[in-house]
Every structure is written in C-alpha cells, then in structure tokens.
Design a protein around this motif. Sequence first.
Motif, PDB file in Angstrom:
ATOM      1  N   THR A  77       0.607  -1.258  -0.071  1.00  0.00           N
ATOM      2  CA  THR A  77      -0.101   0.142   0.364  1.00  0.00           C
ATOM      3  C   THR A  77       0.856   1.565   0.209  1.00  0.00           C
ATOM      4  O   THR A  77       2.156   1.495   0.188  1.00  0.00           O
ATOM      5  CB  THR A  77      -1.132   0.077   1.093  1.00  0.00           C
ATOM      6  OG1 THR A  77       0.153   0.318   2.098  1.00  0.00           O
ATOM      7  CG2 THR A  77      -1.805  -1.468   0.841  1.00  0.00           C
ATOM      8  N   ALA A  78       0.130   2.744  -0.039  1.00  0.00           N
ATOM      9  CA  ALA A  78       0.671   3.655  -0.315  1.00  0.00           C
ATOM     10  C   ALA A  78       1.759   3.994   1.402  1.00  0.00           C
ATOM     11  O   ALA A  78       2.221   4.605   1.137  1.00  0.00           O
ATOM     12  CB  ALA A  78      -0.368   4.849  -0.694  1.00  0.00           C
ATOM     13  N   GLU A  79       0.651   3.088   2.814  1.00  0.00           N
ATOM     14  CA  GLU A  79       1.124   3.705   3.626  1.00  0.00           C
ATOM     15  C   GLU A  79       2.308   3.499   3.295  1.00  0.00           C
ATOM     16  O   GLU A  79       3.561   3.386   4.586  1.00  0.00           O
ATOM     17  CB  GLU A  79      -0.003   3.624   4.852  1.00  0.00           C
ATOM     18  CG  GLU A  79       0.655   3.310   6.127  1.00  0.00           C
ATOM     19  CD  GLU A  79      -0.685   2.893   7.240  1.00  0.00           C
ATOM     20  OE1 GLU A  79      -0.346   2.171   7.920  1.00  0.00           O
ATOM     21  OE2 GLU A  79      -1.344   2.938   6.580  1.00  0.00           O
ATOM     22  N   ASP A  80       1.970   1.744   3.160  1.00  0.00           N
ATOM     23  CA  ASP A  80       3.755   0.956   2.988  1.00  0.00           C
ATOM     24  C   ASP A  80       4.498   1.632   2.502  1.00  0.00           C
ATOM     25  O   ASP A  80       5.747   1.397   3.516  1.00  0.00           O
ATOM     26  CB  ASP A  80       3.998  -0.523   2.767  1.00  0.00           C
ATOM     27  CG  ASP A  80       2.558  -1.643   3.064  1.00  0.00           C
ATOM     28  OD1 ASP A  80       1.974  -1.072   4.910  1.00  0.00           O
ATOM     29  OD2 ASP A  80       1.859  -1.880   2.130  1.00  0.00           O
ATOM     30  N   ALA A  81       4.755   1.848   1.469  1.00  0.00           N
ATOM     31  CA  ALA A  81       5.720   3.006   0.621  1.00  0.00           C
ATOM     32  C   ALA A  81       6.554   4.176   1.599  1.00  0.00           C
ATOM     33  O   ALA A  81       8.067   4.552   1.602  1.00  0.00           O
ATOM     34  CB  ALA A  81       5.134   3.727  -0.675  1.00  0.00           C
ATOM     35  N   VAL A  82       5.825   4.430   2.446  1.00  0.00           N
ATOM     36  CA  VAL A  82       6.049   5.540   3.304  1.00  0.00           C
ATOM     37  C   VAL A  82       6.775   5.814   4.494  1.00  0.00           C
ATOM     38  O   VAL A  82       8.126   5.871   4.797  1.00  0.00           O
ATOM     39  CB  VAL A  82       5.266   6.833   3.066  1.00  0.00           C
ATOM     40  CG1 VAL A  82       5.965   7.999   4.184  1.00  0.00           C
ATOM     41  CG2 VAL A  82       4.347   7.522   1.659  1.00  0.00           C
ATOM     42  N   VAL A  83       5.958   4.501   4.971  1.00  0.00           N
ATOM     43  CA  VAL A  83       6.630   4.339   6.710  1.00  0.00           C
ATOM     44  C   VAL A  83       7.720   3.499   6.699  1.00  0.00           C
ATOM     45  O   VAL A  83       8.357   3.485   7.819  1.00  0.00           O
ATOM     46  CB  VAL A  83       4.891   3.806   7.437  1.00  0.00           C
ATOM     47  CG1 VAL A  83       3.892   4.722   7.610  1.00  0.00           C
ATOM     48  CG2 VAL A  83       5.166   2.744   6.838  1.00  0.00           C
ATOM     49  N   SER A  84       7.651   2.699   5.656  1.00  0.00           N
ATOM     50  CA  SER A  84       9.348   2.368   5.494  1.00  0.00           C
ATOM     51  C   SER A  84      10.204   2.872   5.190  1.00  0.00           C
ATOM     52  O   SER A  84      11.548   2.181   5.164  1.00  0.00           O
ATOM     53  CB  SER A  84       8.953   0.753   4.712  1.00  0.00           C
ATOM     54  OG  SER A  84       8.680   1.486   3.031  1.00  0.00           O
ATOM     55  N   GLN A  85       9.846   3.989   4.389  1.00  0.00           N
ATOM     56  CA  GLN A  85      11.195   4.811   4.495  1.00  0.00           C
ATOM     57  C   GLN A  85      11.427   5.778   5.376  1.00  0.00           C
ATOM     58  O   GLN A  85      12.304   5.872   6.050  1.00  0.00           O
ATOM     59  CB  GLN A  85      11.194   5.818   2.840  1.00  0.00           C
ATOM     60  CG  GLN A  85      11.246   4.730   1.752  1.00  0.00           C
ATOM     61  CD  GLN A  85      11.184   5.678   0.716  1.00  0.00           C
ATOM     62  OE1 GLN A  85      12.194   6.481  -0.018  1.00  0.00           O
ATOM     63  NE2 GLN A  85       9.437   6.386   0.146  1.00  0.00           N
ATOM     64  N   VAL A  86      10.178   6.138   6.037  1.00  0.00           N
ATOM     65  CA  VAL A  86      10.424   7.886   6.552  1.00  0.00           C
ATOM     66  C   VAL A  86      10.196   7.850   8.294  1.00  0.00           C
ATOM     67  O   VAL A  86       9.722   8.298   8.741  1.00  0.00           O
ATOM     68  CB  VAL A  86      10.148   9.051   5.870  1.00  0.00           C
ATOM     69  CG1 VAL A  86      10.520   9.522   4.391  1.00  0.00           C
ATOM     70  CG2 VAL A  86       8.364   8.317   5.995  1.00  0.00           C
ATOM     71  N   GLY A  87       8.794   6.757   8.077  1.00  0.00           N
ATOM     72  CA  GLY A  87       8.358   6.315   9.498  1.00  0.00           C
ATOM     73  C   GLY A  87       7.198   6.794   9.672  1.00  0.00           C
ATOM     74  O   GLY A  87       6.835   7.969   8.956  1.00  0.00           O
ATOM     75  N   ARG A  88       6.559   6.757  10.428  1.00  0.00           N
ATOM     76  CA  ARG A  88       4.787   6.639  10.861  1.00  0.00           C
ATOM     77  C   ARG A  88       4.806   8.922  11.008  1.00  0.00           C
ATOM     78  O   ARG A  88       3.666   9.077  10.764  1.00  0.00           O
ATOM     79  CB  ARG A  88       4.458   6.705  11.993  1.00  0.00           C
ATOM     80  CG  ARG A  88       2.873   6.477  12.625  1.00  0.00           C
ATOM     81  CD  ARG A  88       2.187   5.849  11.381  1.00  0.00           C
ATOM     82  NE  ARG A  88       2.256   4.776  11.184  1.00  0.00           N
ATOM     83  CZ  ARG A  88       1.663   3.746  10.515  1.00  0.00           C
ATOM     84  NH1 ARG A  88       0.544   3.887  10.031  1.00  0.00           N
ATOM     85  NH2 ARG A  88       2.273   2.627  10.327  1.00  0.00           N
ATOM     86  N   ASP A  89       5.731   9.462  12.132  1.00  0.00           N
ATOM     87  CA  ASP A  89       5.577  10.809  12.504  1.00  0.00           C
ATOM     88  C   ASP A  89       5.902  11.642  10.181  1.00  0.00           C
ATOM     89  O   ASP A  89       4.634  12.261  10.745  1.00  0.00           O
ATOM     90  CB  ASP A  89       6.217  11.324  12.974  1.00  0.00           C
ATOM     91  CG  ASP A  89       6.026  12.774  13.999  1.00  0.00           C
ATOM     92  OD1 ASP A  89       5.047  12.735  14.010  1.00  0.00           O
ATOM     93  OD2 ASP A  89       7.091  13.716  13.993  1.00  0.00           O
ATOM     94  N   LEU A  90       6.011  11.522   9.587  1.00  0.00           N
ATOM     95  CA  LEU A  90       6.651  11.911   8.497  1.00  0.00           C
ATOM     96  C   LEU A  90       5.665  11.790   7.831  1.00  0.00           C
ATOM     97  O   LEU A  90       5.006  12.865   6.827  1.00  0.00           O
ATOM     98  CB  LEU A  90       8.163  11.621   7.782  1.00  0.00           C
ATOM     99  CG  LEU A  90       9.181  12.761   9.053  1.00  0.00           C
ATOM    100  CD1 LEU A  90      10.508  11.948   8.246  1.00  0.00           C
ATOM    101  CD2 LEU A  90       9.242  14.432   8.606  1.00  0.00           C
TER     102      LEU A  90
END
Length: 408
Positions: free
Chosen positions: A141-154
């Motif tokens: 998912t799009a969430e996976d793509a982001v949190v796997s790189q920069v974490g939950r807060d960003l």
Amino acid sequence: MTASLDTSSFGFDYLVVGAGFAGSVLAERLASQLDASVLVVDKRPHIGGNAYDRHDDAGLLVHPYGPHIFHTNSAEVFGYLSQFTAWRPYQHRVLASVDGQLVPLPINLDTVNRLYGLHLDATQLAEWFKSVAEPRETLVTAEDAVVSQVGRDLYNKFFRGYTRKQWALDPSQLDASVTARVPARLNRDDRYFADTYQAMPLHGYTRMFEAMLRHPKIKLMLNTDFEEVRALLPHRHLVYTGPIDAFFGYRHGRLPYRSLRFEHLTLAQEHFQPVGTVNHPNDYAYTRVTEFKHLTGQMHPQTSIVYEYPQSEGDPYYPVPQPESATLYKRYAHDAEAVGEEVSFVGRLASYRYYNMDQVVGQALATFKRLQARHAERIAPRPKAVAEAVPSALRNGRYGSAGAVVAS
C-alpha cells in the motif's frame, strides 16, 4: 463495437482522437515522416489537452488545467520536442506547509532538521531514518511505501492528509505507487525532480503544439465529440487517446478516476509565495497552490495563482490505483487487443495509467515506430476524388454543429 470499414476508399490515412501530447506527437510524425493525411479531432475548443496554456485577462500566462512542469531523462524525448520549441531552464521547487513552517518536499536534510530542531548531516540522517522507519517485507500500500522509508510521524505530517484529500481514500487503501514517486533524500537537494532535462517551453505549451500540428497534411476539428462523428469520417487507421472505457461504451462499467477543480486568481502584487508550488497536506480543502510566474519566468506587476481542489466528478485526471481498478481495466485492455490493428490506443486515458508528459511522448514515439513498420503495406494509393472530397466537405462545414473545423 467498432464498425468494419469498407477498404475500397478512404478520406484520411489516419484519424487521431485527441490533440494532447499523445495525439499531437503521432499526428506530427505520421504527417511529416510518412506523408500521411491526418485528421485530428478534439472535443475541447483548443489543442494541447491538459497541457494547454493561455494568457489571462491581465496578460499572465497560466495553465487552466493546473501546473505542467516538463522533466525527463530521455534524450530522445527532449530532442524530439526541441524541434518545436525553445526552452527556458526551470527546476521546480515545492514547499509543504507543516507545523506552521514551509519546509522542502521531497523530505530532505533541511526538512528533518527544521521540523525537529536537529543538526544532522547526511550520514546521521540515514541513521535517523532507520531509527524511525517501520520496515515492511512487501510494499503493498501507499502507507507501506512511506512508513518503511521515513516512519510514522513524517507519514502523518506530509502524506496521510494529502493523500486522503487527493483520493478520498486512506493511503492504506491505495497502491504503493501513489507515494513511491516522492522519495526522501539524504542531502539538501530541494528540487522536486532530479531528471537530466528540466525546462519549460519558452513561449508556452500551446505555441509548441501549434508548431507540432502546423504540417499541411494535418487537419483539425475542434469542439468535436468523437462519438458523434466516428461513423462520418472515413479513415484507414484510428489513433485513440481518449478514455478506453468510453471507446467501448462503458460495457464493463466506468473506470474510476479522481478529478480536480481549479480556482484561478489574479492578484495585484508581484509575488504570492517563495516557490512555484506550496502543498497543504493537513489544512484547507485544497491540496496545493501554484504561482505560474515561477514556472514561466514572466515579468509582470501582477501574479496569477491556482488552488487545486480534488473531487470525484469532472474531467478524468488520476486513475484510482486499486486492485479493483486494475481488474476492470484488464477487461477493456482485452477488448482493445480484440480490435486488432485497426486501432492504436495511446496515452494516459487510453492506457489507464498516470503518465508524466515525457512518458506519453515516449509511448507515442514508440507507437509511431510500430505504425511506420506497417505503413507501406497498409497505405495503398487512394482515389484522388475521395482524398480531396472529405477535406472539402469538412471545410464547407457539412457536419454543421458536430464540430468546428480548423485547417492547419
């Protein structure tokens, strides 16, 4: 769905539906390289598709359908378009309004240091990202793509709110490709794109399209709905750049898209914001604001901006990247294959993919090469009377209100 053609006589060698990048590139190539007769039809009153630009009442060059910034890594694509325009070097920069600050996007070293009051260098930032990232074995998912790189807060600060506004869906419901286009950087590079070639047509996109379609073998019909005239315009081959589901009468249902509403304003001030685009991921109903003078380099005492409001209804802009959409598109793609060599489906809408402008040009050039290989065997000499009769009928307006005819 497509009618069988009487191949004994034809009016045009090629009928091209759509005067955007895909249709204009193919029309130009077919006419200039194959000496083929080409008719281009478009339902809008102008050429250029969504890349069309014009001067507003104040004399400011604006993009009615939102900002279009050209960038590519393809020397072939850049070289091809350079035949029709000079360029203004331009590297697009985007700031995001987050926590009361305007910080660079994509997320880079300055973004993190300013948001969190840190003084990291590039090596330390890499370690910091590792410490906050939430690893995923598979990026679904799009969430996976982001949190796997920069974490939950960003993710929450930059992506979740923006994505929910843009798609009316949570990132956890969308394909990973949605957010994979905006990576994080370990340096201070604040350019939105990193492509080799980054520039804007010196006199605007419309002027570039005008040069592209100026060939005497190309005729234009604007204000023309293809569905209303498809049986009236004899041709040997159809190049279709419109929505693929519309071509087949929505027989399997409509492919889902997100649309946009644009609010254009001309302001009595020289500048409105420090960069071309400012994203608003968390506040307001709009997603971003673009100031065109940054893009065009125009000198003017006033300035023009545009607010973008995502919506479900309206012109199709963004295919919704979900498994159900992909499954439905495959049914239409199968129908397109069944049509055979009578029709070429090219461009964003016909391919149901979000292509950048250079990708559409590349696809069109590749399609031309395939058509070029078949041209000699497909294009036999046409009776002179038929070849001249159809353009004459168009110029004389025999199709009435079906479309305005413009000779190149």
